[in-house]
Design an enzyme around this catalytic site. Structure first.
Site, short mmCIF file in Angstrom:
data_model
loop_
_atom_site.label_atom_id
_atom_site.label_comp_id
_atom_site.label_asym_id
_atom_site.label_seq_id
_atom_site.Cartn_x
_atom_site.Cartn_y
_atom_site.Cartn_z
CB SER A 93 -0.96 -0.04 1.20
OG SER A 93 -1.93 0.95 1.12
CG ASP A 106 -2.49 4.11 -1.48
OD1 ASP A 106 -3.20 3.97 -2.50
OD2 ASP A 106 -2.57 3.35 -0.49
CG ASP A 137 -2.82 -0.46 -2.57
OD1 ASP A 137 -2.80 0.71 -2.12
OD2 ASP A 137 -3.41 -1.39 -2.00
CG ASP A 171 -6.05 0.83 -0.94
OD1 ASP A 171 -5.21 1.75 -0.82
OD2 ASP A 171 -6.09 -0.15 -0.17
#
Length: 448
Positions: free
Chosen positions: A101, A242, A244, A246
């Site tokens: 992440s 960010d 990834d 999400d």
């Protein structure tokens, strides 16, 4: 439930520290065995972000899944919400996102999704954990039943089309100058392309991943570069994702950062006016600002709070029928569209309001003044300082003092020997005094 491997968002740690090829292989085997239900040919979708260690973990997981008879579909660098969406649309039994992440490149992680695209429940994670410490050799597939692996082309286009469909057809982004920061992460291809297809004038930064620069001085956790670029180019809006993708943070035309609480306010108000809220409420965590709660109440919208973590937000949404939820960090979940947080889709909802109202981002995204919020950490060596009589008495007195004018949140960290003390209220001086008295009491208890 005490868990050895899984945290609040999958398994995460230092690459070749906690996250080793051996662990990745065993996660593939264990998860593959748990999700082999029925007599069909089983398959798993694997996506990743742009970390150097992604190659190592991906190959180890392929070996794990194929060794227990699961076919593997590799989609390469893709946002976490895209992997969740593809898991369901490709009728896979399981989805995997290899990502840490918003962490820097040294870390990596493994997020797992069930066949409907939802993160796994505690019970299923427990089943996988129990298998991880077993000898799985006796459960491997026979030679003729091993799985196959293949790379899938065209999945980027699938996600772009999915994201575009979440924007009302009568709304175009033409005339908007948008700076997007993809954090040198998983969204570096799909998001700039989708914005361009929607008509925006797109300037992209954080789109040159080299395996080492994911989230480094860029993205939603470091929006300073985006703020500078927005001001430099006199753009209408900045979008920071960010690693990834999400979560999302917005920057207005003045270069000011807009956090997840303000975004939740924008989406909740707009959806209520359009009759799109499933219930007159939204879900967020105990960390959301009291200013958000008061703003929503003034518009007849309830704020339901959960423990920290987007999985708990989603659980509450699913359990009680809410279709909007999120966190101050920018995880925004809209269950009409997705089964997990989707930073880009959340940004599109904000852009839709901007275009619909014909107003600037600073006007649209400043719906309330956040109350002063103070957060301090107290480290301790052992024991349970929160059980100390003096600490309990101090907390009770602090709550009495803040009654009606603020709130306290005191919780032990789930990952380190730290107690987090957060206070917020109308009077910053009072909040600071209240937090400091609790911190002092905890310090004395920890030293005793």
């Amino acid at each position: 439930m005490s868990r050895k491997y899984f945290g609040t968002d999958g398994i995460r740690g230092r690459a070749n520290g906690l996250i080793t090829p051996e662990l990745a292989l065993k996660v593939g085997q264990a998860a593959g065995l748990v999700f082999q239900r029925g007599d069909h040919r089983h398959r798993v979708v694997i996506g990743k972000d742009t970390r150097l260690s992604g190659y190592m973990i991906e190959n180890a997981m392929v070996a794990g899944f194929t060794s227990v008879g699961m076919d593997v579909l590799l989609v390469g660098p893709m946002p976490t919400p895209a992997v969740a969406m593809l898991t369901k649309s490709m009728r896979a039994d399981l989805g995997v996102m290899i990502s840490a992440s918003h962490n820097l490149f040294e870390d990596n992680g493994i997020k797992l999704f069930g066949p409907l695209g939802f993160k796994l429940s505690d019970d299923v994670e427990k089943q996988i954990e129990e298998l991880l410490d077993d000898n799985l050799d006796r459960q491997l597939s026979q030679s003729a039943n091993l799985g196959r692996a293949r790379r899938i082309d065209g999945v980027h286009d699938r996600y772009i089309e999915f994201a575009k469909r979440t924007l009302p057809r009568d709304i175009s982004l033409e005339g908007l100058r948008v700076v997007v920061d993809c954090a040198n992460g998983a969204a570096y291809k799909v998001v700039p392309e989708a914005l361009w297809e929607l008509g925006a004038d797109v300037i992209s930064i954080g789109v040159e991943p080299d395996g080492f620069n994911i989230n480094k001085e860029c993205g939603s956790t470091a929006p300073e570069a985006l703020s500078r670029k927005v001001r430099e180019l006199r753009a209408d809006i900045g979008i920071a994702l960010d690693g990834d993708a999400d979560r999302v943070i917005i920057v207005d035309e003045r270069g000011h950062v807009v956090d997840g609480d303000q975004l939740l306010a924008v989406i909740a108000q707009s959806w209520k006016e359009d009759g799109r809220l499933a219930k007159p409420g939204i879900v967020s965590t105990v960390m959301s600002n009291l200013g958000l709660e008061r703003f929503l109440q003034s518009h007849g919208i309830e704020l339901i709070r959960t423990a920290v973590g987007d999985r708990y937000v989603l659980e509450q949404m699913m359990k009680n029928g809410y279709n909007v939820g999120g966190e101050p960090s920018g995880h925004i979940i809209m269950s009409d569209y997705a089964t997990t947080g989707d930073g880009f889709v959340a940004a599109l909802q904000v852009l839709a309001v901007v275009q619909k109202l014909g107003r600037s981002v600073s006007e649209v995204c400043h719906l309330f003044d956040p109350l002063p919020q103070i957060l301090k950490n107290v480290r301790y060596r052992s024991g349970k300082p929160l059980d100390n009589a003096e600490v309990k008495s101090t907390i009770a007195a602090a709550e009495q003092r803040l009654n009606g004018h603020g709130r306290l949140l005191i919780r032990p960290s789930g990952t380190e020997p730290v107690i987090r003390v957060m206070g917020e209220g109308d009077d910053r001086v009072m909040v600071e005094e209240v937090v400091d008295t609790i911190v002092d009491a905890l310090g004395h208890a920890a030293a005793a």
